[in-house]
Every structure is written in C-alpha cells, then in structure tokens.
Write a protein that holds these residues in place. Structure first.
Motif, PDB file in Angstrom:
ATOM      1  N   GLU A 198      -5.229  -7.858   7.049  1.00  0.00           N
ATOM      2  CA  GLU A 198      -4.624  -8.832   6.242  1.00  0.00           C
ATOM      3  C   GLU A 198      -4.911  -8.234   4.719  1.00  0.00           C
ATOM      4  OE1 GLU A 198      -5.382 -12.920   6.496  1.00  0.00           O
ATOM      5  OE2 GLU A 198      -6.110 -12.873   8.514  1.00  0.00           O
ATOM      6  N   VAL A 199      -5.874  -7.669   4.365  1.00  0.00           N
ATOM      7  CA  VAL A 199      -5.926  -7.098   3.197  1.00  0.00           C
ATOM      8  C   VAL A 199      -4.798  -5.858   3.022  1.00  0.00           C
ATOM      9  CG1 VAL A 199      -7.119  -5.928   1.299  1.00  0.00           C
ATOM     10  CG2 VAL A 199      -8.134  -7.612   2.768  1.00  0.00           C
ATOM     11  N   GLU A 200      -4.584  -5.210   3.862  1.00  0.00           N
ATOM     12  CA  GLU A 200      -3.719  -4.266   3.856  1.00  0.00           C
ATOM     13  C   GLU A 200      -2.083  -4.771   3.882  1.00  0.00           C
ATOM     14  OE1 GLU A 200      -2.602   0.219   4.568  1.00  0.00           O
ATOM     15  OE2 GLU A 200      -4.241  -1.077   3.894  1.00  0.00           O
ATOM     16  N   GLU A 201      -1.929  -5.932   4.324  1.00  0.00           N
ATOM     17  CA  GLU A 201      -0.750  -6.556   4.309  1.00  0.00           C
ATOM     18  C   GLU A 201      -0.533  -7.059   3.016  1.00  0.00           C
ATOM     19  OE1 GLU A 201      -0.692  -9.494   7.562  1.00  0.00           O
ATOM     20  OE2 GLU A 201      -0.331  -7.861   9.073  1.00  0.00           O
ATOM     21  N   MET A 202      -1.326  -7.647   2.468  1.00  0.00           N
ATOM     22  CA  MET A 202      -1.374  -7.984   1.018  1.00  0.00           C
ATOM     23  C   MET A 202      -1.013  -7.084   0.229  1.00  0.00           C
ATOM     24  SD  MET A 202      -4.725 -10.698   0.617  1.00  0.00           S
ATOM     25  CE  MET A 202      -4.711 -10.541  -1.153  1.00  0.00           C
ATOM     26  N   GLN A 203      -1.538  -5.817   0.293  1.00  0.00           N
ATOM     27  CA  GLN A 203      -1.312  -4.795  -0.595  1.00  0.00           C
ATOM     28  C   GLN A 203       0.411  -4.337  -0.582  1.00  0.00           C
ATOM     29  OE1 GLN A 203      -3.474  -4.743  -2.957  1.00  0.00           O
ATOM     30  NE2 GLN A 203      -3.749  -2.452  -2.734  1.00  0.00           N
ATOM     31  N   GLU A 204       0.884  -4.656   0.518  1.00  0.00           N
ATOM     32  CA  GLU A 204       2.091  -4.237   0.745  1.00  0.00           C
ATOM     33  C   GLU A 204       3.119  -5.246   0.430  1.00  0.00           C
ATOM     34  OE1 GLU A 204       2.315  -3.714   5.169  1.00  0.00           O
ATOM     35  OE2 GLU A 204       1.393  -1.767   5.196  1.00  0.00           O
ATOM     36  N   GLU A 205       2.626  -6.345  -0.131  1.00  0.00           N
ATOM     37  CA  GLU A 205       3.658  -7.582  -0.518  1.00  0.00           C
ATOM     38  C   GLU A 205       3.960  -7.265  -2.063  1.00  0.00           C
ATOM     39  OE1 GLU A 205       1.717 -11.174  -0.213  1.00  0.00           O
ATOM     40  OE2 GLU A 205       1.310 -11.205   1.823  1.00  0.00           O
ATOM     41  N   TYR A 206       2.857  -6.396  -2.648  1.00  0.00           N
ATOM     42  CA  TYR A 206       3.319  -6.212  -4.053  1.00  0.00           C
ATOM     43  C   TYR A 206       3.415  -4.579  -4.191  1.00  0.00           C
ATOM     44  CZ  TYR A 206       1.837 -10.629  -4.558  1.00  0.00           C
ATOM     45  OH  TYR A 206       1.622 -12.239  -4.612  1.00  0.00           O
ATOM     46  N   TYR A 207       4.535  -4.056  -3.673  1.00  0.00           N
ATOM     47  CA  TYR A 207       4.690  -2.688  -3.740  1.00  0.00           C
ATOM     48  C   TYR A 207       4.872  -1.658  -4.982  1.00  0.00           C
ATOM     49  CZ  TYR A 207       9.557  -4.091  -4.291  1.00  0.00           C
ATOM     50  OH  TYR A 207      10.821  -4.631  -4.937  1.00  0.00           O
ATOM     51  N   LEU A 208       4.821  -2.619  -6.018  1.00  0.00           N
ATOM     52  CA  LEU A 208       4.999  -1.894  -7.386  1.00  0.00           C
ATOM     53  C   LEU A 208       3.767  -1.041  -8.044  1.00  0.00           C
ATOM     54  CD1 LEU A 208       7.443  -4.354  -9.219  1.00  0.00           C
ATOM     55  CD2 LEU A 208       8.112  -2.175  -8.155  1.00  0.00           C
ATOM     56  N   GLY A 209       2.729  -1.305  -7.111  1.00  0.00           N
ATOM     57  CA  GLY A 209       1.492  -0.576  -7.761  1.00  0.00           C
ATOM     58  C   GLY A 209       0.505  -0.860  -6.777  1.00  0.00           C
ATOM     59  N   ASP A 210      -0.567  -0.420  -7.113  1.00  0.00           N
ATOM     60  CA  ASP A 210      -1.751  -0.482  -6.121  1.00  0.00           C
ATOM     61  C   ASP A 210      -2.644  -1.417  -6.240  1.00  0.00           C
ATOM     62  OD1 ASP A 210      -0.853   1.838  -4.416  1.00  0.00           O
ATOM     63  OD2 ASP A 210      -1.644   3.198  -5.909  1.00  0.00           O
ATOM     64  N   PHE A 211      -2.646  -2.458  -7.573  1.00  0.00           N
ATOM     65  CA  PHE A 211      -3.638  -3.248  -7.623  1.00  0.00           C
ATOM     66  C   PHE A 211      -3.282  -4.543  -6.759  1.00  0.00           C
ATOM     67  CE2 PHE A 211      -3.928  -0.925 -11.559  1.00  0.00           C
ATOM     68  CZ  PHE A 211      -5.355  -0.904 -11.698  1.00  0.00           C
ATOM     69  N   LEU A 212      -3.838  -5.682  -6.429  1.00  0.00           N
ATOM     70  CA  LEU A 212      -3.565  -6.646  -5.829  1.00  0.00           C
ATOM     71  C   LEU A 212      -2.452  -7.389  -6.146  1.00  0.00           C
ATOM     72  CD1 LEU A 212      -7.178  -8.150  -4.906  1.00  0.00           C
ATOM     73  CD2 LEU A 212      -5.759  -6.589  -3.541  1.00  0.00           C
ATOM     74  N   CYS A 213      -1.953  -7.219  -7.353  1.00  0.00           N
ATOM     75  CA  CYS A 213      -0.739  -8.200  -7.786  1.00  0.00           C
ATOM     76  C   CYS A 213       0.282  -7.150  -8.149  1.00  0.00           C
ATOM     77  CB  CYS A 213      -0.955  -9.143  -8.663  1.00  0.00           C
ATOM     78  SG  CYS A 213      -1.916 -10.541  -7.836  1.00  0.00           S
TER      79      CYS A 213
END
Length: 477
Positions: free
Chosen positions: A230-245
């Motif tokens: 799920e954390v991996e999927e959260m990261q993929e939601e914000y593809y402009l960078g590697d931070f959570l958002c």
C-alpha cells in the motif's frame, strides 16, 4: 708494521661503512617524511593547538540544555522539549520539523521517564514532545489562547500545524495545495494508521512500531507485506517526486519518517531472509526504497542530525522483544533475534565522501555552532568531551590498549587531527595512494569512540559519524 697497516685499513673501512649507513638512513628518513603526512613521525598537536584550528575557533556552544532551561537563555526563541535518549517517535517528528524549517530554537533534553518531575508515571510519559512559544506583545486574544495551548500539547500533528502557522513563508511548506480540492499532506497523515499494520501495541510504537500486539502475539507477516504494498501504491500516486506527496518534503513525510525509519531496520531482523518483508528491498519495493533514499540525500537535517542508525534501532528492538517475550502466548509467538553482525561498524553505511560533504555544507550553513566539515564536527564533539572519552578508554582497556591517561590522551588528539584533515585523505579525485592515517594506538581510540562513546542521533548525526568510520575503514584497506 703489517698489523698496524691492517688495523688502519679496518678502521677506514669501518668509517666508510658507518658513513654509508648514516647516509642511507638519512635518505630513507627524508623519503619517508616526503611521502608520508608530516605528523606521522611526530606527536599530535596539543589541545590548545587543536582548538585553535581556524575551522573550530569561535564556535558557540549548541543551544541545547539538560532537564531545565537556564534563565539566561534568550526568551524570544521557541523551546523544544524532547527525550534525551532519542527514542520517542513523536519527539523525532517535531524535532525534524523545526530542523527542516531552519527555525532558530532552543532544545531542552528531558528524561522521558521523568518528564514532569513528579511521581505520576502516566503524566510523565505524556509530557513530551512539547514546544514553548515566546510571547508576543501584539498578539490578539485568540493568539494568546493559542500560545497557552502550545506550551502543553504533545500531539505531533498539532505541533507541526503550529510550526507552519508561525513560519508560513519559510520553506518547505508542510501543507502545499496540490489542488483546490485535495490537501494531500493531511490526507496522507490520516492514512498512516490505516495503511500500516493495525492493532499493534501502542506502548511500543517508539521502540518497535507495528511488530508486536499487546495480547502477546506477533503481527502477521502477511500484514506487513500488505502494508508495504500500500505504501508502494501511495508513492505511485504522486509520480512527480519520491516524497510522499511528490517533489518536496511535507508534513506527511515528517510524521511518517520516525516509524518507517525503525520499520526498515527492525522488520528484516525479526523476519530474516524474506524479500517481501524488507522495506528497503529495491527489487520488491522500488518506490518505498526511493523514499528512504530521497530523505537521506535531499533532506540534510535528516541525515546530518535527526536520523537514527541501525545500531540504535536494534537496541530499541531488543527492549521491545524482551517485553513481548515475557507475555508471549505460546512458543510460536516467541521472538529470537539473531546476533548482531561481527563486522565493525556494521550499522553505518559507507557513503560517498564527496556527497556527505555537500549535504553537510548545506546543513551547517545556517548553524554557527557546527563545524564546516563532518570530520570537524566529530572533532568538536571529541574536544568538548575529551576528559570523559579518555577516562572511559583507560578504564575500559584495563591497560591492554592504553597504559595511562597520557597514552589515551595522545591517541585521541591523533584521531582529531586526522578528522580535521579528512577531506585531504579522502580526496577521491587524487590518484595517489594515501598512507594509513592512524597509528595502532590511534586506531584503537577511534574504534573505542565510535563504538562506545558516540550514539546516533543522541550525540551526532549519521553524516559526521560516517566520516569517522571512513577513517577507521581506511586503516583496514
């Protein structure tokens, strides 16, 4: 006459031989002196000379106090109260928030088991972290009420809100508006309890989060795998960078960091050799590993000061494991931790020296009490605590390593001298091989200080300590 002539010939030959030996010895010494560091054949500088090093002079003491705040401290600065052992996850998050904002503040280190100074254990535990904000004369009534609240609240989410409201124009923005309808940072903070394994023991969250339940059972391996996915999927939601958002650090990263930091070290220790239970296994969780890397490489305050190392979190895991095993409901729930690796400095990653220097330069630029290089920062720590280090080294060696205080004192000065010149001895652009920078005695002292006297992040951050280990490792190469 023949005996006399033979004696004269022997005498001349002896003189010739002695002259040649003296000449050869002189040449060898000259060569050795030319090829080796100038201090290799001389005692290290005195304490006065070391303290007079240009990079260390006029460095004020860090604004950190123990247990209570002296009356002489500038009352216009906010005061952060956090635990002195650097175990409390909430304290770490608030500490990181102030650091990344480059807020000028004062720290009071408190024993979390005696944070309120009375005998009520529950109240003692609940007093940290907290921030005491300075009063302002132009506050309206609502702000005054808010100030009263800030001196008592320990909720890290509320404290981050207060930091952002008091420093709204200072980067980074903890709650950036990605769109008019979505507050991604606050949303991701709220997702933390739901994404990570549920029903874990809240009393052990600072020691070993998400691993143990309060009913004496372990959190199931499948729950950890689902959470990481799920954390991996959260990261993929914000593809402009590697931070959570996305491309910049936000409050979500700051709130999540203390828990994910512990999780990455401890989960693979409890569940060994399982790729799906290693948050930093790049082949399985590439986006999650990217988050760890971007925090270490692009948030100087994190890697230079706040982040704990694997040794620190292993010790916390050992505490939590003991508590769990005492109440384990069966043999299947018992946890047996593997022995710590035998390799010296196993808990410290081998960093690029050049990159470490760049990260440190950015971090120390607005903090005048810090040395300009990571090696210099370790030197400052050793100079400020030299009596404690020397006494402890002599007591621990029982004469095996250091005969007396003078021997240990000289070894410590040698270590400091090398650290102050670490950028010379580890210049990766140089093609020349450098000589071993420490004598045998100096190496023993460096190992003792690194293994026994310095804790990350209680005493120093990862980047400076990493440089100390680069010095140690260079002696084994």
């Amino acid at each position: 006459r023949l005996r006399t002539q033979e004696a004269l010939r022997n005498k001349k030959q002896y003189r010739h031989t002695s002259t040649m030996m003296l000449f050869t010895t002189t040449i060898l010494l000259l060569i050795a002196t030319t090829l080796s560091p100038s201090w290799a054949f001389t005692p290290p500088p005195s304490w006065d000379a070391l303290q007079s090093t240009p990079s260390l002079t006029n460095r004020p003491s860090p604004p950190i106090y123990h247990d209570t705040l002296p009356e002489s401290v500038d009352s216009s600065l906010p005061v952060l109260y956090r635990d002195k052992d650097c175990i409390c996850a909430a304290c770490e998050g608030v500490w990181l928030a102030l650091e990344v904002k480059n807020v000028e503040y004062v720290t009071v280190l408190v024993d979390k088991n005696n944070a309120s100074g009375d005998d009520d254990g529950d109240e003692q535990i609940s007093m940290l972290p907290r921030i005491s904000w300075p009063s302002t004369t132009d506050d309206d009534e609502s702000n005054k009420n808010d100030h009263d609240t800030t001196t008592t609240t320990t909720d890290p989410v509320k404290l981050l809100e207060q930091i952002q409201s008091r420093y709204p124009d200072t980067a980074p923005q903890f709650y950036p508006p990605l769109s008019s309808a979505v507050d991604a940072s606050r949303c991701n903070i709220m997702r933390l309890p739901g994404v990570m394994p549920r029903n874990s023991d809240t009393n052990l969250m600072s020691y070993a989060p998400y691993l143990f339940r309060d009913d004496g059972t372990l959190v199931k391996p499948s729950s950890h795998a689902v959470s990481l996915e799920e954390v991996e999927e959260m990261q993929e939601e914000y593809y402009l960078g590697d931070f959570l958002c996305g491309k910049a650090i936000t409050a979500a990263d700051i709130i999540w960091a203390p828990y994910l930091e512990r999780y990455a070290v401890q989960l693979p220790i409890v569940y060994r050799n399982k790729a799906r239970l290693n948050p930093r296994n790049r082949n399985v969780y590439g986006e999650v590993d990217n988050w760890y890397k971007v925090m270490e490489r692009e948030v100087p305050a994190y890697s230079c000061r706040v982040m704990g190392d694997a040794k620190h979190w292993r010790k916390c895991l050992e505490v939590a494991t003991k508590i769990h095993n005492e109440r384990a409901v069966g043999d299947d729930e018992w946890v047996s931790l593997p022995d710590a690796p035998d390799q010296k400095g196993w808990w410290v990653k081998k960093n690029s020296v050049a990159k470490a220097g760049e990260i440190w330069s950015e971090y120390c630029s607005q903090r005048p009490w810090l040395a300009p290089t990571p090696g210099g920062e370790v030197s400052l720590f050793m100079i400020r605590h030299r009596e404690m280090i020397v006494d402890a080294a002599v007591a621990a060696s029982l004469g095996d390593c250091f005969d007396d205080e003078n021997t240990a004192d000289e070894a410590l000065r040698e270590v400091i001298q090398v650290l102050l010149e670490w950028d010379v001895y580890f210049d990766q652009s140089s093609e020349e091989e450098t000589a071993q920078p420490l004598s045998e005695s100096g190496l023993r002292m460096a190992l003792f200080a690194a293994e026994e006297m310095i804790q990350v992040p209680r005493d120093l951050g990862m980047i400076p300590v990493g440089v100390l280990w680069e010095v140690i490792r260079s002696c084994d190469e």
